[in-house]
Design an enzyme around this catalytic site. Structure first.
Site, PDB file in Angstrom:
ATOM      1  N   THR A  70       0.906  -1.182  -0.025  1.00  0.00           N
ATOM      2  CA  THR A  70      -0.141   0.029   0.030  1.00  0.00           C
ATOM      3  C   THR A  70       0.944   1.163  -0.077  1.00  0.00           C
ATOM      4  O   THR A  70       0.614   2.281  -0.728  1.00  0.00           O
ATOM      5  CB  THR A  70      -0.775   0.104   1.137  1.00  0.00           C
ATOM      6  OG1 THR A  70      -1.664  -1.273   1.311  1.00  0.00           O
ATOM      7  CG2 THR A  70      -2.003   1.071   1.244  1.00  0.00           C
ATOM      8  N   ASN A 149      -6.137  -9.422  -8.078  1.00  0.00           N
ATOM      9  CA  ASN A 149      -6.125 -10.417  -6.587  1.00  0.00           C
ATOM     10  C   ASN A 149      -7.502 -11.161  -6.430  1.00  0.00           C
ATOM     11  O   ASN A 149      -7.468 -12.008  -5.692  1.00  0.00           O
ATOM     12  CB  ASN A 149      -5.915  -9.427  -5.356  1.00  0.00           C
ATOM     13  CG  ASN A 149      -6.835  -8.193  -5.326  1.00  0.00           C
ATOM     14  OD1 ASN A 149      -6.781  -7.421  -6.338  1.00  0.00           O
ATOM     15  ND2 ASN A 149      -7.772  -8.014  -4.548  1.00  0.00           N
ATOM     16  N   GLN A 177       0.348  -9.599  -6.019  1.00  0.00           N
ATOM     17  CA  GLN A 177       0.003 -10.723  -6.291  1.00  0.00           C
ATOM     18  C   GLN A 177       0.937 -11.976  -7.183  1.00  0.00           C
ATOM     19  O   GLN A 177       0.493 -12.926  -7.317  1.00  0.00           O
ATOM     20  CB  GLN A 177      -1.515 -10.893  -6.791  1.00  0.00           C
ATOM     21  CG  GLN A 177      -2.484 -10.136  -5.667  1.00  0.00           C
ATOM     22  CD  GLN A 177      -2.555 -11.129  -4.653  1.00  0.00           C
ATOM     23  OE1 GLN A 177      -2.256 -12.097  -4.440  1.00  0.00           O
ATOM     24  NE2 GLN A 177      -3.136 -10.592  -3.445  1.00  0.00           N
ATOM     25  N   SER A 197       4.410  -6.702  -1.327  1.00  0.00           N
ATOM     26  CA  SER A 197       4.541  -6.833   0.058  1.00  0.00           C
ATOM     27  C   SER A 197       4.995  -8.364   0.535  1.00  0.00           C
ATOM     28  O   SER A 197       4.736  -9.133  -0.246  1.00  0.00           O
ATOM     29  CB  SER A 197       2.925  -6.960   0.684  1.00  0.00           C
ATOM     30  OG  SER A 197       2.691  -5.766   1.313  1.00  0.00           O
ATOM     31  N   ALA A 198       5.928  -8.429   1.432  1.00  0.00           N
ATOM     32  CA  ALA A 198       6.316  -9.761   1.891  1.00  0.00           C
ATOM     33  C   ALA A 198       5.416 -10.783   2.487  1.00  0.00           C
ATOM     34  O   ALA A 198       5.772 -11.982   2.025  1.00  0.00           O
ATOM     35  CB  ALA A 198       7.300  -9.382   2.910  1.00  0.00           C
ATOM     36  N   HIS A 199       4.050 -10.242   2.859  1.00  0.00           N
ATOM     37  CA  HIS A 199       3.440 -11.290   3.513  1.00  0.00           C
ATOM     38  C   HIS A 199       2.652 -12.273   2.518  1.00  0.00           C
ATOM     39  O   HIS A 199       2.046 -13.106   2.804  1.00  0.00           O
ATOM     40  CB  HIS A 199       2.414 -10.852   4.638  1.00  0.00           C
ATOM     41  CG  HIS A 199       1.326  -9.913   3.915  1.00  0.00           C
ATOM     42  ND1 HIS A 199       0.161 -10.300   3.565  1.00  0.00           N
ATOM     43  CD2 HIS A 199       1.604  -8.742   3.445  1.00  0.00           C
ATOM     44  CE1 HIS A 199      -0.497  -9.394   3.261  1.00  0.00           C
ATOM     45  NE2 HIS A 199       0.135  -8.213   2.989  1.00  0.00           N
ATOM     46  N   THR A 234      13.062   5.260  10.334  1.00  0.00           N
ATOM     47  CA  THR A 234      13.899   4.154  10.481  1.00  0.00           C
ATOM     48  C   THR A 234      13.519   2.760   9.950  1.00  0.00           C
ATOM     49  O   THR A 234      12.322   2.407  10.190  1.00  0.00           O
ATOM     50  CB  THR A 234      13.906   4.091  12.061  1.00  0.00           C
ATOM     51  OG1 THR A 234      14.533   5.418  12.365  1.00  0.00           O
ATOM     52  CG2 THR A 234      15.013   3.059  12.479  1.00  0.00           C
ATOM     53  N   CYS A 321     -17.236  -5.827   2.694  1.00  0.00           N
ATOM     54  CA  CYS A 321     -18.443  -5.511   3.756  1.00  0.00           C
ATOM     55  C   CYS A 321     -18.394  -3.874   4.139  1.00  0.00           C
ATOM     56  O   CYS A 321     -17.200  -3.500   4.488  1.00  0.00           O
ATOM     57  CB  CYS A 321     -18.091  -6.507   4.927  1.00  0.00           C
ATOM     58  SG  CYS A 321     -18.237  -8.293   4.372  1.00  0.00           S
TER      59      CYS A 321
HETATM   60  N1  PMP Z   1      -2.056  -4.544  -4.054  1.00  0.00           N
HETATM   61  C1  PMP Z   1      -2.518  -5.988  -4.329  1.00  0.00           C
HETATM   62  C2  PMP Z   1      -2.914  -6.401  -5.640  1.00  0.00           C
HETATM   63  C3  PMP Z   1      -2.994  -6.630  -3.155  1.00  0.00           C
HETATM   64  O1  PMP Z   1      -3.668  -7.667  -3.253  1.00  0.00           O
HETATM   65  C4  PMP Z   1      -2.568  -6.229  -1.860  1.00  0.00           C
HETATM   66  C5  PMP Z   1      -3.141  -7.061  -0.308  1.00  0.00           C
HETATM   67  N2  PMP Z   1      -4.356  -7.687  -0.738  1.00  0.00           N
HETATM   68  C6  PMP Z   1      -2.099  -4.821  -1.616  1.00  0.00           C
HETATM   69  C7  PMP Z   1      -1.899  -4.081  -2.626  1.00  0.00           C
HETATM   70  C8  PMP Z   1      -1.915  -4.257  -0.481  1.00  0.00           C
HETATM   71  O2  PMP Z   1      -0.717  -4.732   0.325  1.00  0.00           O
HETATM   72  P1  PMP Z   1      -0.860  -4.484   1.980  1.00  0.00           P
HETATM   73  O3  PMP Z   1      -1.831  -4.689   2.583  1.00  0.00           O
HETATM   74  O4  PMP Z   1       0.328  -5.763   2.306  1.00  0.00           O
HETATM   75  O5  PMP Z   1      -0.148  -3.051   2.044  1.00  0.00           O
END
Ligand code: PMP
Length: 382
Positions: A70, A149, A177, A197-199, A234, A321
């Site tokens: 984001t 996504n 994605q 994003s790493a997660h 930081t 939602c």
């Molecule tokens: N872009 C896309 C295409 C995503 O799928 C997501 C997370 N669902 C995000 C951005 C945002 O990632 P984050 O919440 O880790 O910042």
């Protein structure tokens, strides 16, 4: 639990956690400090940056660590727009960007920037002719996701890069994605900036990066000397080490993609066989290997997710939602899907942790649970 929500997030790999823990306990100094512990932290940061560059095919100086996709998306769009020439002030997004990213498009519009949205076709693929018509010499930048996504549809990044380059505009790609699920190299992808994003690939939450092509001007959105002045604040060193470790663990992404695609295809064909009212969106388009976006007749997604919950299966609905109830997905709306069908949308997203046992168990238990509900729906329909 059968976890089929990998597009939402993934569990941190044990190796990722093991790599992060010592950073919390012993490499906690500020990497900007001149003393010994600070220099240790700086070396740890440089090593992580080098790993990211090696795995993602970019130069270490092209990596800007952020708090996730984001923030990276915001930095790219606002930063590239602010650095663009005065005659280039129009911005182009696709109409199916991540919901958070489209909010940025709306905020830009409210502040007076002209923002155009590239439409998609009913199968969720990008309308390239419309993109070519929208991307002209007054455009500062185009922001396009590499893969959606919800539907998993892959976007034509190379084609849009060619159009964008010809117009002299910048291209930002949200690869959140895509990275970790399909092979990726920044140097050859055609984009000026790429977020992730790493997660989404077994790394920790709250950390990601913007890859920014060397020499491309970008105005920082948070001031500070870190990340070569492009992102002040930081650095989240444990998170960054976790991100780099997760990337280094990816291994043979192609082989994993093929395995996951087989599982997804088996799930889709099994569901269709057992429940002929199953409708799968975008299944003829090139998609991410593990994403399946479907509806069972017009059974509400809420009902299906309740049943899945009873089976201890984690999946998602396609609806956002709000306080007043569910709203149809903007992606399905852009694909011209009627609201009552969109409210039936369920997303299964498979990933590296998914097994054949998961899929065969779901195929044994879900259809007998849904069949009577579908029958009831059919007999009570007007
Ligand atoms: N872009 C896309 C295409 C995503 O799928 C997501 C997370 N669902 C995000 C951005 C945002 O990632 P984050 O919440 O880790 O910042």
């Amino acid at each position: 639990m059968i976890y089929l929500d990998h597009n939402a997030t993934t569990a941190p790999a044990p190796e990722v956690i093991a790599a992060m823990l010592p950073v919390f306990s012993s490499v906690w100094a500020n990497s900007s400090s001149q003393h010994g512990p600070g220099q240790d932290a700086k070396r740890t940061l440089s090593a992580a940056r080098a790993t990211v560059a090696r795995v993602l095919g970019c130069k270490p100086v092209e990596v800007i660590f952020t708090s996730g996709a984001t923030e990276a998306n915001h930095l790219a769009v606002r930063g590239l727009l602010a650095a663009s020439a005065p005659q280039r002030q129009r911005v182009v997004f696709s109409s199916v960007e991540h919901a958070g990213h489209l909010k940025l498009a709306h905020a830009l519009r409210e502040a007076g920037t002209v923002v155009d949205l590239i439409p998609v076709r009913p199968d969720g693929t990008l309308d390239l002719a419309a993109a070519a018509a929208l991307i002209g010499p007054d455009v500062a930048l185009v922001s396009l996701m590499a893969a959606n996504n919800e539907t998993g549809v892959l976007m034509p990044v190379a084609e849009v890069a060619a159009i964008t380059q010809a117009a002299g505009a910048r291209l930002h790609v949200d690869a959140t994605q895509f990275i970790g699920k399909l092979p990726f190299a920044f140097a050859s992808c055609g984009a000026d900036a790429v977020s992730f994003s790493a997660h989404k690939f077994n790394g920790p939450k709250g950390v990601g990066a913007l890859l920014l092509r060397q020499g491309v001007a970008l105005l920082p959105q948070t001031q500070g000397s870190q990340e070569r002045g492009r992102r002040g604040g930081t650095e989240n060193l444990p998170g960054i080490v976790g991100l780099a470790t997760a990337l280094a663990l990816l291994g043979d992404v192609n082989a994993q993609a093929q395995r996951v695609a087989h599982l997804r295809d088996a799930l889709e064909s099994g569901l269709r066989q057992a429940l002929p009212d199953t409708h799968i969106w975008s299944h003829t388009a090139a998609r991410l290997p593990g994403t399946s976006y479907l509806r069972f007749g017009q059974l509400s997604a809420d009902v299906v997710l309740q049943r899945l919950d009873r089976l201890d299966v984690a999946a998602s609905s396609g609806a956002a939602c709000s306080s007043g109830g569910s709203q149809a997905s903007h992606v399905l709306t852009a694909m011209a899907v009627p609201e009552e069908e969109a409210l039936a949308a369920v997303r299964f997203s498979l990933g590296v942790s998914t097994t054949w046992e998961d899929i065969s168990s779901l195929l044994k238990t879900l259809p007998p649970m849904l069949a009577p509900l579908l029958h009831e729906e059919l007999t009570t329909a007007p």
